[in-house]
Design an enzyme around this catalytic site. Structure first.
Site, short mmCIF file in Angstrom:
data_model
loop_
_atom_site.label_atom_id
_atom_site.label_comp_id
_atom_site.label_asym_id
_atom_site.label_seq_id
_atom_site.Cartn_x
_atom_site.Cartn_y
_atom_site.Cartn_z
CG HIS B 122 -35.52 -10.96 1.36
ND1 HIS B 122 -35.36 -10.93 2.72
CD2 HIS B 122 -35.73 -9.68 0.96
CE1 HIS B 122 -35.49 -9.68 3.14
NE2 HIS B 122 -35.71 -8.90 2.12
NE ARG B 126 -35.32 -1.60 6.95
CZ ARG B 126 -35.47 -2.92 7.03
NH1 ARG B 126 -35.07 -3.70 6.03
NH2 ARG B 126 -35.98 -3.49 8.10
#
Lengths: 286, 286
Positions: B122, B126
């Protein structure tokens, strides 16, 4: 100091009924495993295995699990637990103003079938007592991958018959509650075809309430095996199996994101294996 | 009235980097699909397909998805969204005292491989801006079914190299944060072998912060394909596959019960398909 309003006789009677219903349902499911007219007839019929667990803070339960030739994975659990609610959880439950003490007993069941043409199902009934309240909760809902109108009607009808014997207002109310509860908000779809759902049920007549809960359990015990038998011999396609795995993915999403029982269990130090027994044996998010 | 502190140039630069990294990673993964030395070499190499979505309240994103012969399911998504936080969510985020306005952009990736011997992974970075704060967040963690010490060391090492160039305090802090964050509380086990995780990252030097986030992305882009290649040709057993499906069940539990990104997405009206793309193609709860 633990104080619980439900008296010993009430607690024992409720817990004994949940255990009896568990045994009756397990016997009904094993009888289905014994019938030859299923798609995996070359496999051996399944049998339940039982596993006891103790909750360090008080109480425990018995997990019943069967992986058979009709039932891909079915869990039928009973538990009776007591202690004090965690502060965060306490404020959300009635009758906990003066004391955080609770006692809870219940039976819960989730059945996942090999066949995508046989509906999965969920059933649960429980009695919960806090210092100042006693109530029953529970319900059952049908989760077919390919809904069949007569199956749904018969499943709903079995619960309606019981409800109507107690109060004609129950069924419409509990059916609506079920539809609202088993709704997968983020997808905007229902989890299944519904049934009934009720909580905080206390009419002031405990004997009548426990009788109602008993009959709800008997209704499930009788109608669900009948629905399984209707579709037992139907062969399925790989595409149907694939859709089943995808619907099971939605089912897992619901249980982990929204289910009150999962949250109750995880927040009251329940047995993780028992709580998550509802999760499907296989699922897909293609 | 929407006011956002991040200026247009900052927003454009961050969003452009996330899109560029997405393209670089997709190219790297497609290159792996093209290599013949994999177990399913008789199958055609996979290619990403992209799907745009619009968010009615403002912004949108592009989902990139590949189902190939090495990658069973890999999603690489970018999104840039803005609007007003829901009240319930607002109070939990910094800089929202005067206004509920937000702007957020990011890239996120989850890779599930056919082989149980190739680690899943993963990655996400952001930038979020509220009326009074701007910050970066993200991280990457490795999720092998069968941990290999050198793989873990190299994965951690790639992030450590970047971190140490900016501040020797970063790596220990971000590694610990990752271990704490990707922990499956109810099972008492880690989700995987960790990596780094950081949030609310703002040193006061935006240019330096975006450069750090950029290098973190480049580190992942380079190390993860190298780890995949190490195990590409190793055959696996049905038992190893079964364990992979079970570990993926834990992964799904984490994402649905605890993941902040899943919650952020579902609570800010994000695209459900994009948010849940992280869920495994197949999983099992045996």
């Amino acid at each position: 100091m633990i104080t619980v309003l439900a008296d010993t006789a009430q607690r024992e009677a409720a817990a004994a009924w949940f255990a009896a219903l568990r045994s009756q349902i397990c016997a009904a499911f094993e009888a289905i495993e014994d019938e030859a007219d299923c798609v995996f007839k070359d496999r051996a019929p399944g049998r339940f295995t039982f596993k006891e667990w103790q909750r360090p803070e008080g109480g425990g339960g018995i997990m019943g699990m069967m992986k058979g030739r009709v039932f891909e994975k079915v869990g039928v659990n009973i538990s009776t637990v007591w202690g004090d609610f965690a502060e965060e959880f306490r404020s959300r439950l009635p009758g906990t103003e003066k004391s955080s003490a609770f006692w809870a007993s219940g039976v819960s069941l989730v059945a996942h079938l090999h066949s995508p043409l046989v509906p999965a199902a969920h059933f649960n009934t429980r009695m919960i007592s806090t210092a100042d309240k006693i109530w029953f909760g529970g319900g059952g809902d049908l989760n077919p991958m390919y809904p069949v109108a007569t199956d749904t009607a018969d499943f709903h009808g079995a619960f309606k018959d019981v409800c109507d014997r107690y109060d004609p207002a129950y069924f419409p109310k509990f059916k609506k509650w079920c539809d609202e509860y088993f709704f997968i908000k983020h997808r905007g779809v229902a989890r299944g075809e519904g049934g009934i759902f009720f909580d905080y049920h206390n009419t002031g007549d405990w004997a009548r309430d426990v009788a109602f809960v008993r009959e709800v359990g008997e209704a499930f015990r009788d109608i669900y095996p009948a629905l399984i038998r209707r579709h037992l011999a139907e062969p399925w396609t790989p595409e149907q199996r694939q859709w089943q795995l995808q619907k099971r993915g939605y089912y897992a999403e619901f249980n982990l994101l929204y289910d009150r029982g999962t949250e109750f269990g995880l927040k009251t130090g329940g047995n993780v294996e028992a709580i998550l027994m509802s999760l499907p044996p296989e699922a897909a998010w293609p």
